[in-house]
Enzyme design. Sequence first.
Site, PDB file in Angstrom:
ATOM      1  CD  GLU A 256      34.679  39.388  28.075  1.00 54.45           C
ATOM      2  OE1 GLU A 256      35.150  39.061  28.967  1.00 54.45           O
ATOM      3  OE2 GLU A 256      33.594  40.331  26.853  1.00 54.45           O
TER       4      GLU A 256
ATOM      5  CD  GLU B  63      31.060  40.110  35.637  1.00 47.42           C
ATOM      6  OE1 GLU B  63      31.163  40.497  34.426  1.00 47.42           O
ATOM      7  OE2 GLU B  63      33.363  39.842  36.197  1.00 47.42           O
ATOM      8  CG  HIS B  64      31.523  36.209  31.634  1.00 51.36           C
ATOM      9  ND1 HIS B  64      32.855  37.059  32.221  1.00 51.36           N
ATOM     10  CD2 HIS B  64      32.214  37.007  30.358  1.00 51.36           C
ATOM     11  CE1 HIS B  64      33.389  37.953  31.495  1.00 51.36           C
ATOM     12  NE2 HIS B  64      32.380  37.907  30.546  1.00 51.36           N
TER      13      HIS B  64
END
Length: 482
Positions: free
Chosen positions: A173, A96-97
């Site tokens: 993150e 997704e990143h």
Amino acid sequence: MAASSVCRAAGCVASRALLRGPHAPPALWSLTRRGSTASYAQVLHNIPETHVTTLDNGLHVASEQSGQPTCTVGVWIRVGSRYETEKNNGVGNFVEHLAFKGTKKRPGPEFEKEVESMGAHLNSYTSREQTAFFMKALAKDLPKAIEILADVVQNSSYEDSQIEKERNVILQEMQELDGSLSHVVFDYLHATAYQGTALSRTVEGTTANAKHLSRANLTEYVETHYKAPRMVLAAAGGVSHKEVVDLAKQHFGNVPYEYKEDTIPIPPYCRFTGSEIRVRDDDLPLAHVAIAVEGPGWANPDNIPLLVANAVIGRYDVTFGGGKNQSSRLARIAVENKLCQSFQSFNTCYSDTGLFGFYFVTDAMNVEDTLHFAQGEWMRLCTSVTDSEVKRAKNIVRNTLMAQLDGTTPACENIGSHLLNYGRRISLAEWDSRISAVDAATIREVCSKYLYDRCPAVAAVGPIEQLPDYNRIRSAMYWLRF
């Protein structure tokens, strides 16, 4: 990156707010021009119809035409961390990143320039069972938006340089998420409630995996799980269903639907275990505690009574106005006794299981009292909840459902997730009918089924010396009545 839900005023107040807003459904515009007020029932039955088409390869196409100048279109895929293994946990989050970092057709800088020239907004998220990529743009740019999303889903480049760059972003993150104690507590809650199963793993994965996942791991994951029958192309706003279907055939028609060696990946069974995780740290200013029992899956009809039961308990924060005049009984107790900083009830659903629970934040000296009153409310739901409380709670749930009218993005997300979770989009009118059928007797029956004398899962972080022993917590899951 996950979208958040918004609550608005109830009943006719919500109807009038929707009519005054810039995104009112076209069916209600005439009522606004005549200066009339639409009733709650009129609002429910004037929601645009959702059209659904299935392509030859099994991909579902769904849209809602509301005549707005903008649109939101996205791809929802039935895959998440539940489909990962210990070795590749976090690979979905990694994919997704990298999704918007360039494709084989559009290198990174060119990709960003093209999206910015449209004035569009791209977003994505990964959960334990779903992955989504969606874009909000002008309605006239719908063809380009669908073409870009198809390129992202099917042709992401996963360049080695981008992988290394994003690896550092993901690790950073993870470090930031460790500082969010609410996030940490809910990850611990899953880890203990579903210990030894796929749902115990986090969406972000482990630090070790983030450091070692390779391009081969990413491409294998996409080739295994990004199949047409597990995808929904959803659109909402100023869109034509025929146009969306034609564009889907053009850009998604070649998405594969066959699996290698006929090995179709299915979510592994995840058993619930009554247990606990305690991380005591007296240096932290506040204790974060979550307690939950096993709840039903998405399609289980018991979800509606449990949503109403959650609304009976309500939520509270010290910043809320109202003080001891709040409608929630537990909130009034929290105010009068200065029990906690905040609390909220939750009902987290998955395909075949769920977590129905209560989360609170308090200081070291009020942990036991807050838990005592919370479990007391659970037992009251099972034994003596009143009709007036249920009536109020039903209106709160209706409020939340009405928020689905607020813009094209919530509507698009609602369509995509509904088709994955239920196989169809459930209309607000049907939701309202199900809510209306709930009464106090229903709440007592359903809550007794899921709460009464059940083993809970508990996760706690912070100054939790006062948190009772698990056996004491378990003994508060029933009342001795004579």
